[in-house]
Every structure is written in structure tokens, then in C-alpha cells.
Write a protein that holds these residues in place. Structure first.
Motif, PDB file in Angstrom:
ATOM      1  N   VAL A 248       0.854  -1.452   0.147  1.00 23.44           N
ATOM      2  CA  VAL A 248       0.032  -0.103  -0.335  1.00 23.44           C
ATOM      3  C   VAL A 248       0.549   1.570   0.193  1.00 23.44           C
ATOM      4  N   PRO A 249       0.341   1.974  -0.641  1.00 19.94           N
ATOM      5  CA  PRO A 249       1.769   3.098  -0.797  1.00 19.94           C
ATOM      6  C   PRO A 249       1.455   4.284   0.353  1.00 19.94           C
ATOM      7  N   THR A 250       2.605   4.970   0.839  1.00 25.37           N
ATOM      8  CA  THR A 250       2.728   5.934   1.906  1.00 25.37           C
ATOM      9  C   THR A 250       1.562   6.933   1.195  1.00 25.37           C
ATOM     10  N   PRO A 251       0.550   7.030   1.926  1.00 26.22           N
ATOM     11  CA  PRO A 251       0.101   8.747   1.941  1.00 26.22           C
ATOM     12  C   PRO A 251       0.672   9.960   1.722  1.00 26.22           C
ATOM     13  N   ALA A 252       0.861  10.750   0.825  1.00 27.35           N
ATOM     14  CA  ALA A 252       1.568  11.673   0.706  1.00 27.35           C
ATOM     15  C   ALA A 252       0.883  13.078   1.705  1.00 27.35           C
ATOM     16  N   GLY A 253      -0.186  12.297   2.103  1.00 29.59           N
ATOM     17  CA  GLY A 253      -0.558  13.510   3.013  1.00 29.59           C
ATOM     18  C   GLY A 253      -1.486  13.169   4.550  1.00 29.59           C
ATOM     19  N   VAL A 254      -2.186  13.872   5.092  1.00 31.51           N
ATOM     20  CA  VAL A 254      -3.688  13.283   6.596  1.00 31.51           C
ATOM     21  C   VAL A 254      -3.954  13.169   5.134  1.00 31.51           C
ATOM     22  N   TYR A 255      -4.503  11.102   5.391  1.00 27.68           N
ATOM     23  CA  TYR A 255      -5.865  10.954   4.788  1.00 27.68           C
ATOM     24  C   TYR A 255      -5.027   9.714   4.879  1.00 27.68           C
ATOM     25  N   VAL A 256      -6.043   8.776   4.864  1.00 25.98           N
ATOM     26  CA  VAL A 256      -5.541   7.215   4.820  1.00 25.98           C
ATOM     27  C   VAL A 256      -6.205   7.007   3.179  1.00 25.98           C
ATOM     28  N   PRO A 257      -5.099   5.561   2.882  1.00 26.50           N
ATOM     29  CA  PRO A 257      -4.775   4.793   1.108  1.00 26.50           C
ATOM     30  C   PRO A 257      -6.844   4.511   0.774  1.00 26.50           C
ATOM     31  N   ALA A 258      -7.515   4.099   2.255  1.00 26.47           N
ATOM     32  CA  ALA A 258      -8.700   3.750   1.396  1.00 26.47           C
ATOM     33  C   ALA A 258      -9.153   3.751   2.789  1.00 26.47           C
ATOM     34  N   LEU A 259     -10.812   3.724   2.634  1.00 23.29           N
ATOM     35  CA  LEU A 259     -12.316   3.200   3.399  1.00 23.29           C
ATOM     36  C   LEU A 259     -13.054   2.661   3.111  1.00 23.29           C
ATOM     37  N   ARG A 260     -13.377   1.871   4.262  1.00 24.15           N
ATOM     38  CA  ARG A 260     -15.084   1.433   4.035  1.00 24.15           C
ATOM     39  C   ARG A 260     -16.079   2.417   4.508  1.00 24.15           C
ATOM     40  N   THR A 261     -16.990   1.823   3.920  1.00 27.06           N
ATOM     41  CA  THR A 261     -18.232   1.972   4.406  1.00 27.06           C
ATOM     42  C   THR A 261     -19.581   1.732   3.723  1.00 27.06           C
ATOM     43  N   GLY A 262     -20.098   0.860   5.360  1.00 21.40           N
ATOM     44  CA  GLY A 262     -20.781   0.382   4.530  1.00 21.40           C
ATOM     45  C   GLY A 262     -20.949  -1.218   3.649  1.00 21.40           C
ATOM     46  N   ASN A 263     -21.168  -1.427   2.120  1.00 15.20           N
ATOM     47  CA  ASN A 263     -20.555  -2.500   1.293  1.00 15.20           C
ATOM     48  C   ASN A 263     -19.094  -1.790   0.333  1.00 15.20           C
ATOM     49  N   TYR A 264     -18.526  -0.653   0.190  1.00 13.83           N
ATOM     50  CA  TYR A 264     -18.350   0.449   0.160  1.00 13.83           C
ATOM     51  C   TYR A 264     -17.293   1.096   0.154  1.00 13.83           C
ATOM     52  N   VAL A 265     -16.352   0.642  -0.383  1.00 16.75           N
ATOM     53  CA  VAL A 265     -14.801   1.051  -0.553  1.00 16.75           C
ATOM     54  C   VAL A 265     -13.764   1.666  -1.126  1.00 16.75           C
ATOM     55  N   HIS A 266     -13.338   3.364  -0.978  1.00 19.00           N
ATOM     56  CA  HIS A 266     -12.977   4.803  -2.009  1.00 19.00           C
ATOM     57  C   HIS A 266     -11.739   4.496  -1.302  1.00 19.00           C
ATOM     58  N   THR A 267     -11.131   4.544  -2.423  1.00 17.48           N
ATOM     59  CA  THR A 267      -9.658   5.265  -2.294  1.00 17.48           C
ATOM     60  C   THR A 267      -9.702   6.760  -2.549  1.00 17.48           C
ATOM     61  N   SER A 268      -8.179   6.567  -1.886  1.00 17.32           N
ATOM     62  CA  SER A 268      -7.938   7.888  -1.900  1.00 17.32           C
ATOM     63  C   SER A 268      -7.479   8.000  -3.767  1.00 17.32           C
ATOM     64  N   GLY A 269      -7.003   9.618  -4.130  1.00 13.44           N
ATOM     65  CA  GLY A 269      -6.321   9.129  -4.933  1.00 13.44           C
ATOM     66  C   GLY A 269      -4.722   8.381  -5.199  1.00 13.44           C
ATOM     67  N   GLN A 270      -4.947   7.777  -6.122  1.00 14.82           N
ATOM     68  CA  GLN A 270      -3.557   6.826  -5.984  1.00 14.82           C
ATOM     69  C   GLN A 270      -2.560   6.688  -7.063  1.00 14.82           C
ATOM     70  N   LEU A 271      -1.520   7.928  -6.787  1.00 15.36           N
ATOM     71  CA  LEU A 271      -1.271   7.657  -7.610  1.00 15.36           C
ATOM     72  C   LEU A 271       0.457   6.670  -8.709  1.00 15.36           C
ATOM     73  N   PRO A 272       0.972   7.161  -9.813  1.00 14.47           N
ATOM     74  CA  PRO A 272       1.665   5.348 -10.099  1.00 14.47           C
ATOM     75  C   PRO A 272       3.039   5.321  -9.430  1.00 14.47           C
ATOM     76  N   VAL A 273       2.899   5.229  -8.476  1.00 15.55           N
ATOM     77  CA  VAL A 273       4.672   4.946  -7.570  1.00 15.55           C
ATOM     78  C   VAL A 273       4.699   3.866  -7.766  1.00 15.55           C
ATOM     79  N   VAL A 274       6.055   3.243  -7.739  1.00 16.28           N
ATOM     80  CA  VAL A 274       6.376   1.827  -7.393  1.00 16.28           C
ATOM     81  C   VAL A 274       8.065   2.139  -6.994  1.00 16.28           C
ATOM     82  N   ASP A 275       8.119   1.150  -5.705  1.00 16.87           N
ATOM     83  CA  ASP A 275       8.958   1.567  -4.882  1.00 16.87           C
ATOM     84  C   ASP A 275       8.978   2.821  -4.073  1.00 16.87           C
TER      85      ASP A 275
END
Length: 157
Positions: free
Chosen positions: A18-45
């Protein structure tokens, strides 16, 4: 091993950490039966391998590959919340942001990278609603950022 991870491996890919967030947020969050991701960048290593604008510094084929990488990072963020990616019922929505020049109009071709990846991994469950938006800048100079919403099984962790 999950069927989804097996399929990812068949495609010659590996689910990243899981990429490390670049700010104060979580990479993904579940609410009910849905998971929403934060913006994901094309980060490799832990780093962006490419920066710049589509239509100036980055070509469509490279943008397409970057969108695939960002989409794979989104799956890693989702797995961090639910554990087993087999618990994904379907991909619901992909929002793709493309760092592009004002005259660049091929944002859909770039974001096809993540859409086609999800089709390859999930088949019909990977078909989703989508937006492909051109913007004049993105965090860290990344050419592409992707947000994903998936529906998961009611009993998913």
C-alpha cells in the motif's frame, strides 16, 4: 492464494505494498459495502518514475501505463482494508485525473489503462462507470491520479 491475486500474477503483475499517503488521509476507507480509495498515483517502490504533462512531456502510451500502475496501487489500498480482493463484488466507479496541457484531449485514452486492467483482472465485475478529467497540475507533478470505488461482500473484513 486468492483467485484475484492468481489472475494478477497471470498478467505478469504483482500487487504492490500500500503506497504511503503523501498527506493527512488514509489510502482507502470502507463505508457500508463500499470501499473508496484516496487518489492513487503511479508510484513504484516509493517514487514516481515519470512526472510532467500529457501533451508536452508524457505521451499517451506512457500515460496509459501510468494509469495501470495507479490502478494497481488502488487495488493494494483496497486490499489493505478488506484483505482478500476476492471479496470485491464489482468495480463501481473510476475517476481518473490527467495532468495535461490545455489542448490535450485524449484523457479517455490514458484512463483506459486502468479500465482495461480492471477488465483483465475482474472480467464483467471490472466494468464500471468512469470519468476522465484533464487538470493543469497534480500532486508531486504526477501525470495521472486515479480514485476507485468498489462494492465488497457484506462480510468482508
Amino acid at each position: 492464494m486468492s483467485k484475484t491475486l492468481d489472475r494478477i500474477a497471470e498478467l505478469g503483475l504483482t500487487l504492490p505494498s500500500v503506497p504511503t499517503p503523501a498527506g493527512v488521509y488514509v489510502p482507502a476507507l470502507r463505508t457500508g459495502n463500499y470501499v473508496h480509495t484516496s487518489g492513487q498515483l503511479p508510484v513504484v517502490d516509493g517514487k514516481l518514475e515519470v512526472t510532467g504533462h500529457l501533451g508536452e512531456d508524457v505521451d499517451v502510451d506512457t500515460g496509459y501505463q501510468l494509469a495501470r500502475t495507479a490502478g494497481l496501487n488502488a487495488l493494494a489500498a483496497i486490499a489493505g482494508v478488506i484483505g482478500d480482493l476476492d471479496k470485491i463484488v464489482r468495480v463501481v466507479k473510476v475517476t481518473g485525473f490527467v495532468n495535461s496541457t490545455s489542448d490535450f484531449t485524449q484523457q479517455p485514452a490514458v484512463i483506459n489503462g486502468v479500465s482495461e486492467l480492471y477488465g483483465e483482472i475482474f472480467g464483467d465485475r471490472g466494468q464500471h462507470a468512469r470519468s476522465a478529467v484533464g487538470v493543469n497540475t497534480l500532486p508531486l507533478g504526477t501525470p495521472v491520479e486515479v480514485e476507485v470505488v468498489v462494492e465488497v461482500e457484506a462480510d468482508a473484513a
